[in-house]
Design an enzyme around this catalytic site. Sequence first.
Site, mmCIF file in Angstrom:
data_model
loop_
_atom_site.group_PDB
_atom_site.id
_atom_site.type_symbol
_atom_site.label_atom_id
_atom_site.label_comp_id
_atom_site.label_asym_id
_atom_site.label_seq_id
_atom_site.Cartn_x
_atom_site.Cartn_y
_atom_site.Cartn_z
ATOM 1 N N LYS A 83 0.849 -1.199 0.000
ATOM 2 C CA LYS A 83 0.000 0.000 0.000
ATOM 3 C C LYS A 83 0.882 1.245 0.000
ATOM 4 C CE LYS A 83 -4.343 0.941 2.425
ATOM 5 N NZ LYS A 83 -4.985 0.781 3.737
HETATM 6 O O1 G3P Z 1 -9.091 1.977 4.951
HETATM 7 C C1 G3P Z 1 -8.940 3.287 5.400
HETATM 8 C C2 G3P Z 1 -9.574 3.457 6.721
HETATM 9 O O2 G3P Z 1 -8.880 2.702 7.679
HETATM 10 C C3 G3P Z 1 -9.742 4.858 7.165
HETATM 11 O O3 G3P Z 1 -10.899 4.901 7.871
HETATM 12 O O4 G3P Z 1 -12.567 5.797 9.410
HETATM 13 O O5 G3P Z 1 -10.152 6.458 9.658
HETATM 14 O O6 G3P Z 1 -11.509 7.325 7.772
HETATM 15 P P1 G3P Z 1 -11.292 6.199 8.724
#
Ligand code: G3P
Length: 229
Positions: A83
Amino acid sequence: MKLFIDTANLDEIREVHSWGILAGVTTNPSLIAREGRDFIQVVHEICELVQGPVSAEVTAQDTEGMVREGRLLAKIHEHVVVKVPLIEAGLGACSQLAAEGIKVNVTLCFQPSQALLAGLAGAAYISPFIGRIDDISWDGSDLIGQIAAIYAGNPSIHTQVLAASLRHPQHLVQAALAGADVATCPYKVLKQALKHPLTDIGNQRFLADWETVPERDISVLVERWLQSR
Ligand code: G3P
């Protein structure tokens, strides 16, 4: 649409894997840090368990460093997907790693133009962040739809749209409707997506009614029926 889980927690992955619908896992530095365990060991255990694509993120910020880290991460397991962030250095690293046959998930995508560039760089996955776009009062599902349309119109791009930053079950539905190839969900969202009070009420009612049936042991009933034939 395939379903991934967005976590580095082995217990969560094990539970969802037992449902038989899990196609892969995404992690990021924040999720790995939350576990307080050895990064490489965790990624290897997840790969062995899931036997599907597992995203592990580089932390170098220059192309050379990202490529070096990406090559190393790819050695952990055949299922590792490297990634990289959607910055200039990440684009260069994606092009190089993809040319070497290493699968790359280009993450932190917030606009269609970024996704187009990542697609042209040979990304295996692009990760648009639905929740974080909704956070700034834009429409995350629109972004998924636009990227899906751009890729569909460009036969040279083979990148899968991986909807990320899903915060609730409606995001999962929006991702599916907008044409995402994959949605990666936190454990909590997957549990919420499965649960409905009417399902539980209906199930309890069926069980209560079944208690009124005098002969209700299915194995006994089927055995008796088979012997009577
Ligand atoms: O896959 C990306 C994710 O982990 C981010 O999520 O909720 O931190 O925006 P969030």
